[in-house]
Design a protein around this motif. Structure first.
Motif, short mmCIF file in Angstrom:
data_model
loop_
_atom_site.label_atom_id
_atom_site.label_comp_id
_atom_site.label_asym_id
_atom_site.label_seq_id
_atom_site.Cartn_x
_atom_site.Cartn_y
_atom_site.Cartn_z
N GLN A 139 0.83 -1.21 0.00
CA GLN A 139 0.00 0.00 0.00
C GLN A 139 0.86 1.26 0.00
O GLN A 139 0.54 2.25 -0.65
CB GLN A 139 -0.92 0.00 1.21
CG GLN A 139 -1.97 -1.10 1.19
CD GLN A 139 -2.74 -1.19 2.51
OE1 GLN A 139 -2.69 -0.29 3.33
NE2 GLN A 139 -3.45 -2.29 2.71
N ALA A 140 1.98 1.20 0.71
CA ALA A 140 2.86 2.37 0.81
C ALA A 140 3.61 2.65 -0.48
O ALA A 140 4.03 3.79 -0.72
CB ALA A 140 3.85 2.17 1.95
N SER A 141 3.77 1.65 -1.32
CA SER A 141 4.62 1.79 -2.51
C SER A 141 4.12 2.88 -3.46
O SER A 141 4.91 3.46 -4.19
CB SER A 141 4.73 0.46 -3.25
OG SER A 141 3.47 0.07 -3.76
N GLY A 142 2.85 3.18 -3.44
CA GLY A 142 2.33 4.22 -4.31
C GLY A 142 2.22 5.58 -3.67
O GLY A 142 1.71 6.52 -4.28
N THR A 143 2.71 5.71 -2.44
CA THR A 143 2.53 6.96 -1.69
C THR A 143 3.82 7.76 -1.51
O THR A 143 3.77 8.90 -1.07
CB THR A 143 1.99 6.66 -0.28
OG1 THR A 143 3.00 5.97 0.48
CG2 THR A 143 0.73 5.81 -0.34
N GLY A 144 4.95 7.13 -1.79
CA GLY A 144 6.23 7.79 -1.54
C GLY A 144 6.71 7.64 -0.12
O GLY A 144 7.74 8.22 0.27
N VAL A 145 6.01 6.85 0.71
CA VAL A 145 6.39 6.63 2.10
C VAL A 145 7.15 5.31 2.21
O VAL A 145 6.68 4.27 1.74
CB VAL A 145 5.16 6.59 3.03
CG1 VAL A 145 5.59 6.32 4.47
CG2 VAL A 145 4.38 7.89 2.94
N THR A 146 8.33 5.35 2.82
CA THR A 146 9.13 4.16 3.10
C THR A 146 8.82 3.68 4.51
O THR A 146 8.73 4.50 5.44
CB THR A 146 10.63 4.48 2.96
OG1 THR A 146 10.91 4.84 1.61
CG2 THR A 146 11.48 3.29 3.36
N LEU A 147 8.68 2.38 4.69
CA LEU A 147 8.44 1.82 6.02
C LEU A 147 9.76 1.47 6.70
O LEU A 147 10.66 0.89 6.07
CB LEU A 147 7.57 0.55 5.93
CG LEU A 147 6.21 0.69 5.28
CD1 LEU A 147 5.46 -0.64 5.39
CD2 LEU A 147 5.39 1.81 5.92
N GLY A 148 9.87 1.81 7.98
CA GLY A 148 11.07 1.48 8.75
C GLY A 148 10.76 0.50 9.86
O GLY A 148 9.73 0.60 10.52
N LEU A 149 11.66 -0.45 10.05
CA LEU A 149 11.57 -1.38 11.18
C LEU A 149 12.56 -0.90 12.24
O LEU A 149 13.76 -1.15 12.14
CB LEU A 149 11.93 -2.80 10.73
CG LEU A 149 11.07 -3.42 9.63
CD1 LEU A 149 11.62 -4.80 9.24
CD2 LEU A 149 9.62 -3.53 10.06
N GLU A 150 12.05 -0.19 13.24
CA GLU A 150 12.93 0.28 14.30
C GLU A 150 13.21 -0.85 15.27
O GLU A 150 12.28 -1.51 15.77
CB GLU A 150 12.30 1.46 15.06
CG GLU A 150 13.22 1.98 16.15
CD GLU A 150 12.71 3.20 16.87
OE1 GLU A 150 13.46 3.77 17.68
OE2 GLU A 150 11.53 3.58 16.64
N ILE A 151 14.47 -1.05 15.56
CA ILE A 151 14.88 -2.14 16.46
C ILE A 151 14.84 -1.62 17.89
O ILE A 151 15.57 -0.68 18.24
CB ILE A 151 16.29 -2.61 16.08
CG1 ILE A 151 16.30 -3.12 14.63
CG2 ILE A 151 16.77 -3.69 17.03
CD1 ILE A 151 17.49 -2.73 13.84
N CYS A 152 13.98 -2.20 18.71
CA CYS A 152 13.77 -1.73 20.08
C CYS A 152 14.22 -2.80 21.08
O CYS A 152 14.33 -3.98 20.75
CB CYS A 152 12.30 -1.39 20.31
SG CYS A 152 11.71 -0.03 19.28
N ASN A 153 14.45 -2.37 22.30
CA ASN A 153 14.99 -3.27 23.31
C ASN A 153 13.95 -4.25 23.84
O ASN A 153 12.75 -4.12 23.59
CB ASN A 153 15.63 -2.47 24.44
CG ASN A 153 14.61 -1.74 25.28
OD1 ASN A 153 13.90 -2.35 26.09
ND2 ASN A 153 14.51 -0.43 25.09
#
Length: 289
Positions: A139-153
């Motif tokens: 869904q994000a691919s057509g919006t210009g938004v990149t998804l990030g996987l933040e690594i949390c403790n």
């Protein structure tokens, strides 16, 4: 000083919510402190005026990123289909907001709730994460938004605690617009050092949070920022570097408790932010060629 990275600051350095007046304050202070980017947490997204926020960002010439975690009753790593469905809707709504304000990234603990879990992640729960985030990435691919996987403790999630955990998850999601998000605060707890995770992520690193081990003034703790910035230079990282710091001086309803922000580490957000920008820029300039 030739710095290729957009330098950002988290809005919680300025304000605890995203009501219109608070957004205006955060944007003005971010600009006047010399930053290129502001990151908004979407924990208070119901109060965010999307059109007004985008207009103010454009007028200020600022880039923007969005971040969020989920809730225990809206957690895509759950085994309960109803809980997963609520989490998926929350992520879809967040993507719509991020795209609406012109964000480059929607990142954070997109894969789970914030909190200490009572048991390890289940096989079914991890499969739910992969399925939901794969669809969200499409869904994000057509919006210009990149998804990030933040690594949390380990005290905030049981899904992704190290860079290698995140790389495996990204591999399973299998979409090119999903990147790795390193955070020095969390790395200090979970990683063996501040270099290997950067080298492991390499060209898949897409977003960085800079925070001290206690989340106060940069340089006042014990983190090895020199090695970290040298590693960023070694992989040629040119993505956003966003300063993140929390204090009980700025309270975000709900989120401050989720992140256990009990200590008053600073009172003057402007002094903190100006110091952080100088600190980050200095380390970037000092990296070996």
């Amino acid at each position: 000083m030739d710095i290729r990275n957009p330098l950002g600051v988290h809005a919680l350095v300025w304000v605890g919510d995203t009501a219109p007046a608070s957004v205006t304050t955060a944007i003005q202070k971010t600009k006047s402190s010399g930053y290129d980017l502001i990151e908004f947490s979407l924990h208070d997204s119901l109060n965010l005026d999307v059109a007004r926020t985008r207009a103010e960002l454009d007028a200020a010439g600022l880039k923007v990123a969005c971040s969020r975690g989920l809730a225990m009753d809206a957690d895509i790593s759950s085994d309960d289909p109803a809980v997963v469905a609520r989490g998926e809707r929350l992520l879809q709504d967040s993507l719509t907001i991020a795209a609406g304000i012109g964000a480059s990234h929607l990142t954070g603990a997109l894969y789970s709730a914030f909190g200490s879990y009572a048991r390890p992640l289940s096989t079914a729960g991890r499969a739910n994460v992969v399925t939901v985030l794969r669809e969200l990435a499409k869904q994000a691919s057509g919006t210009g938004v990149t998804l990030g996987l933040e690594i949390c403790n380990r005290y905030e999630t049981n899904v992704v605690n190290t860079a290698r955990d995140a790389l495996r998850l990204a591999d399973d999601i299998g979409e090119d617009n999903v990147v790795i998000h390193l955070d020095t605060y969390h790395m200090n707890i979970e990683e063996n050092d501040m270099v290997r995770p950067v080298l492991d992520a390499a060209d898949r690193l897409g977003y960085v949070h800079i925070g001290e081990n206690h989340r106060g003034y940069l340089g006042s703790g014990h983190l090895d920022f020199t090695s970290f910035f040298h590693a960023l230079g070694a992989i040629g990282y040119t993505g956003p570097i966003t300063f993140e710091s929390f204090s009980s001086a700025v309270v975000a309803p709900g989120l401050s408790a989720d992140l256990s922000i009990w200590r008053n580490l600073w009172d003057d957000g402007e002094d903190l932010a100006r110091h952080a920008r100088q600190f980050i820029a200095g380390h970037l300039s000092a990296r070996p060629a």
